[in-house]
Design a protein around this motif. Structure first.
Motif, PDB file in Angstrom:
ATOM      1  N   LYS A 257       0.862  -1.177   0.000  1.00  0.00           N
ATOM      2  CA  LYS A 257       0.000   0.000   0.000  1.00  0.00           C
ATOM      3  C   LYS A 257       0.903   1.232   0.000  1.00  0.00           C
ATOM      4  CE  LYS A 257      -2.128   1.048   3.930  1.00  0.00           C
ATOM      5  NZ  LYS A 257      -3.155   1.028   5.017  1.00  0.00           N
TER       6      LYS A 257
ATOM      7  N   TYR B 106       0.833   5.508   0.345  1.00  0.00           N
ATOM      8  CA  TYR B 106       0.222   6.825   0.500  1.00  0.00           C
ATOM      9  C   TYR B 106       1.080   7.840  -0.233  1.00  0.00           C
ATOM     10  CZ  TYR B 106      -2.558   4.819   4.323  1.00  0.00           C
ATOM     11  OH  TYR B 106      -3.415   4.056   5.078  1.00  0.00           O
TER      12      TYR B 106
ATOM     13  N   SER C 246      -7.738   4.343   1.856  1.00  0.00           N
ATOM     14  CA  SER C 246      -7.566   5.050   0.579  1.00  0.00           C
ATOM     15  C   SER C 246      -6.077   5.248   0.301  1.00  0.00           C
ATOM     16  CB  SER C 246      -8.286   6.407   0.620  1.00  0.00           C
ATOM     17  OG  SER C 246      -9.671   6.226   0.784  1.00  0.00           O
ATOM     18  N   ALA C 247      -5.605   4.641  -0.767  1.00  0.00           N
ATOM     19  CA  ALA C 247      -4.177   4.632  -1.105  1.00  0.00           C
ATOM     20  C   ALA C 247      -4.027   3.953  -2.465  1.00  0.00           C
ATOM     21  CB  ALA C 247      -3.376   3.878  -0.053  1.00  0.00           C
TER      22      ALA C 247
ATOM     23  N   LYS D 101      -5.535   2.696  -7.581  1.00  0.00           N
ATOM     24  CA  LYS D 101      -5.838   3.715  -6.573  1.00  0.00           C
ATOM     25  C   LYS D 101      -7.208   3.442  -5.973  1.00  0.00           C
ATOM     26  CE  LYS D 101      -6.062   8.698  -5.829  1.00  0.00           C
ATOM     27  NZ  LYS D 101      -5.909  10.039  -6.431  1.00  0.00           N
TER      28      LYS D 101
END
Lengths: 114, 109
Positions: B37, B39, B85-86, B104
């Motif tokens: 993941k 960010y 969310s990433a 995404k």
């Protein structure tokens, strides 16, 4: 424990120059891997060092080279820079080596080649 | 030619529902599969992995499924949270690591 650190965070160079990026792994980690991330190609593996020896290598030209020191810190060098070398360069360290274990990534060095 | 494909560049899911991220690979010799993941402005974070001798691995809200005959890998997140969310990358290993281009994920409250 401090995380993986990379210096510098941002770098601007011109075509034909060479650049050296540095990566300090988490204390006690002996393996360091390098990756290039670009919007077009995504995340691509460059090479992995373990105990000062390159153990795995991706499909990059010889302009990309690296080394690892006895304290496990690693440097990556790119010679004769091209515009297409503009990318985010990430390094990652693992405790026991190899690419199978949990990798801890640094924040990356953003290289822009003009 | 891409050896690892994540065909959906983006995915939007409602909070609390299931997120399913997919990944296809071409080489049946790959023996280890991972999900990361990422960010913005941070390096990728390892999430979960699976070896080719298994077809499922679970860790909390995250489950990875491997369908070797279809050369397909998926990541299920249940329930999805806004903090998920990433960008999610799948990766396959056979000595070195090959990454997909990422999906995404946006989880809406």
């Amino acid at each position: 424990k401090a995380g993986v650190t990379q210096t510098p965070r941002y770098l601007i160079k011109t075509r034909g120059q060479q650049v050296t990026l540095s990566c300090s792994p988490i204390s006690g980690h002996r393996s360091v891997s390098w990756y290039q991330q670009t919007p077009g190609q995504g995340l691509q593996f460059l090479f992995e060092y373990f105990s000062e020896t390159q153990r795995n290598k991706g499909n990059f030209p010889g302009r990309f080279s690296g080394r690892q020191f006895s304290n496990s810190r690693s440097e990556m060098n790119v010679s004769t820079l091209e515009l297409g070398d503009s990318a985010l360069y990430l390094c990652a360290s693992t405790p026991s080596g190899g690419l199978f274990g949990t990798q801890y990534f640094g924040p990356g060095t953003r290289l822009t080649v003009l | 030619d891409q050896q690892v494909k994540q065909n959906s560049p983006s995915l939007s899911v409602q909070e609390g529902r299931i997120s399913i991220l997919n990944c296809d690979y071409t080489n049946s010799m790959f023996d280890y599969f991972l999900w990361y993941k990422k960010y913005p402005a941070e390096g990728p974070t390892f999430l979960i992995s699976i070896s080719s001798i298994k077809d499922k691995n679970e860790d909390g809200r995250f489950t990875v499924f491997l369908n070797k005959s279809a050369k397909h890998l998926s990541l299920h997140i249940v329930p999805s949270q806004p903090g998920d969310s990433a960008v999610y990358f799948c990766a396959v290993s056979q000595g070195n690591l090959i990454f997909g281009k990422g999906t995404k994920l946006s989880v809406k409250p």
